[in-house]
Design a protein around this motif. Sequence first.
Motif, PDB file in Angstrom:
ATOM      1  N   LYS A  14    -107.910-102.705 -41.534  1.00 49.37           N
ATOM      2  CA  LYS A  14    -108.674-101.942 -42.532  1.00 49.37           C
ATOM      3  C   LYS A  14    -108.930-102.806 -43.767  1.00 49.37           C
ATOM      4  O   LYS A  14    -108.087-103.614 -44.141  1.00 49.37           O
ATOM      5  N   ASP A  48    -103.434-105.809 -41.554  1.00 55.75           N
ATOM      6  CA  ASP A  48    -104.104-104.582 -41.111  1.00 55.75           C
ATOM      7  C   ASP A  48    -105.600-104.833 -41.064  1.00 55.75           C
ATOM      8  O   ASP A  48    -106.153-105.494 -41.947  1.00 55.75           O
ATOM      9  N   VAL A 103    -105.216-108.321 -35.963  1.00 57.75           N
ATOM     10  CA  VAL A 103    -104.457-109.166 -35.045  1.00 57.75           C
ATOM     11  C   VAL A 103    -105.102-109.025 -33.670  1.00 57.75           C
ATOM     12  O   VAL A 103    -105.217-107.923 -33.126  1.00 57.75           O
ATOM     13  N   SER A 108     -95.029 -97.243 -41.530  1.00 57.71           N
ATOM     14  CA  SER A 108     -93.924 -97.875 -40.786  1.00 57.71           C
ATOM     15  C   SER A 108     -93.729 -99.326 -41.201  1.00 57.71           C
ATOM     16  O   SER A 108     -92.643 -99.733 -41.622  1.00 57.71           O
ATOM     17  N   ASN A 140     -92.577 -96.769 -34.455  1.00 59.69           N
ATOM     18  CA  ASN A 140     -93.404 -95.589 -34.157  1.00 59.69           C
ATOM     19  C   ASN A 140     -94.141 -95.753 -32.828  1.00 59.69           C
ATOM     20  O   ASN A 140     -95.330 -95.489 -32.731  1.00 59.69           O
ATOM     21  N   GLN A 174     -95.141 -83.107 -45.766  1.00 59.12           N
ATOM     22  CA  GLN A 174     -94.294 -82.149 -45.048  1.00 59.12           C
ATOM     23  C   GLN A 174     -92.835 -82.593 -45.007  1.00 59.12           C
ATOM     24  O   GLN A 174     -92.060 -82.055 -44.235  1.00 59.12           O
ATOM     25  N   TRP A 225    -104.546 -94.002 -45.728  1.00 64.02           N
ATOM     26  CA  TRP A 225    -103.580 -93.202 -44.965  1.00 64.02           C
ATOM     27  C   TRP A 225    -104.200 -91.820 -44.711  1.00 64.02           C
ATOM     28  O   TRP A 225    -104.237 -90.992 -45.581  1.00 64.02           O
ATOM     29  N   LEU A 273     -92.222 -89.508 -41.095  1.00 65.34           N
ATOM     30  CA  LEU A 273     -91.784 -90.388 -42.195  1.00 65.34           C
ATOM     31  C   LEU A 273     -90.266 -90.374 -42.387  1.00 65.34           C
ATOM     32  O   LEU A 273     -89.716 -91.262 -43.045  1.00 65.34           O
TER      33      LEU A 273
END
Length: 433
Positions: A35, A33, A117, A13, A374, A52, A40, A387
């Motif tokens: 991570k 982020d 954050v 997103s 999202n 998909q 993903w 997506l």
Amino acid sequence: MIYQCVGVGIGPSNLSLASLLYPYKGVLSAFFDRKPEFAWHDGMYFPGAKLQVALFKDLVTLSDPTNPFSFISYLHAEGKIHHFLNARFEAVPRREFRNYLKWASDSNENVHFGEEVTQIRFDGHFVVETDKRCIRAENIAVGVGTEAHIPSFARNHIGPTQFHVSEYGAKAKSLKAKRVAIVGGGQSGAEAFLDAISCDHDLLPKQVTWISRRENFLPLDDSPFVNDYFMPSFSDYFFGQDAEFKRAFLERNVLASDGISEKTLREIYQRLYELRFIEDCGNVSVLMPGRTVEQVWHDGRQWGLAVTHDATKSEEEPVYADIVIWATGFRSARMPFLDPLVSRLEYEDVEVRIDTNFAAVWDGPANRRIFMLNAARRQRGLAEPNLSLIAWRSQCVIEAMLSGVSCTRAAQKQSFMTWQPINAWSERQHRAV
Ligand SMILES: Cc1cc2nc3c(=O)[nH]c(=O)nc-3n(C[C@H](O)[C@H](O)[C@H](O)COP(=O)(O)OP(=O)(O)OC[C@H]3O[C@@H](n4cnc5c(N)ncnc54)[C@H](O)[C@@H]3O)c2cc1C
């Protein structure tokens, strides 16, 4: 220094927003982020897993096909565009799409990993604190996605032999001769089940039991008119309806987003045929649709699952297993960093209320916005966590954020379906002429 946009989270997103903002050189943006590097759904790369959605539903193409961060640009930059075409994949391999996303994040100096954050305050600008710095921003884009969901009665048991399917890659390394219970009848449960029964004979589990609350192992509805739900016009139509209609609609149409792909279902059925009729291992699999798992316990030797048969309400089907895998979905991630602003935001049930441009409705100045990406499935519909509309949604955000900047969003033709009541629709057409 004041940033025009600070993003929390770098999944698809916000990576879409960062990519579409990239060509606006005068716009200062930063995305964070927690991570250490881009990832993903990295625990869920089952062999053969495919995207998909169509490959054009990448970070940017459906809003700006000329943007340098498209999937096709990635293939071209990596020198494999001809190979990709020759491979004729029926859908993009999931791992290849992940590699594309990582490439897009590596190529964009506005995205920063390994930085959480922790707090956002407001003093006329947003004051964003991460665990490494404090910066000021005019707008915030929250894109923190989802977290693994496990039923509350099972959460205390999580460990090496009981885990969420998102940890499958790390924790299901050897299922040989074990009894495995997989709970959940969506795509993730199906992929885990298929993987568990697909290994060579001498590595097979002793038994794999697949339990689903749904009445059957039901397919994803990927048919053309249902796919209209994943178009901008439907998202806008849905947004305008009342909350009760939306709730019931989402419940009725859950298989448009949460069913199992037909390819996976066929592969499972074919593998079951092989096991039972060719390899003489028919006892390996037990399929239990229409059941609810009510409780789990450990008796010192094995896990026990209390299972209720939903039609007969019979409670006499306990399942015993050495490994329990919860494929019970994902829920919106918590946002503790927004705590200082919570009393200033409006809510719609559990979601922050958003406006037509995905900005939170709040009591702050109109030119200071908190965009929620999202985080509004109940307000915007089935496409919100998907997506399909990320590029379009990012473009809506950019147009709201950079008013006065000319954007590239082209007008879309009407849907083949008349979703709005005819009178309202024709009146609008009339006004447009
Ligand atoms: C296995 C799997 C396969 C899927 N396949 C498809 C598909 O084929 N097609 C499709 O349309 N959809 C698919 N989806 C759904 C969709 O792609 C995902 O929901 C998508 O990842 C959503 O992107 P996101 O950016 O909103 O959230 P996420 O990808 O969840 O990213 C959110 C990020 O925010 C970070 N974060 C959270 N809090 C903080 C904080 N305080 N500070 C810093 N960072 C923070 C997290 O670390 C995370 O990286 C799939 C989902 C799964 C689970």
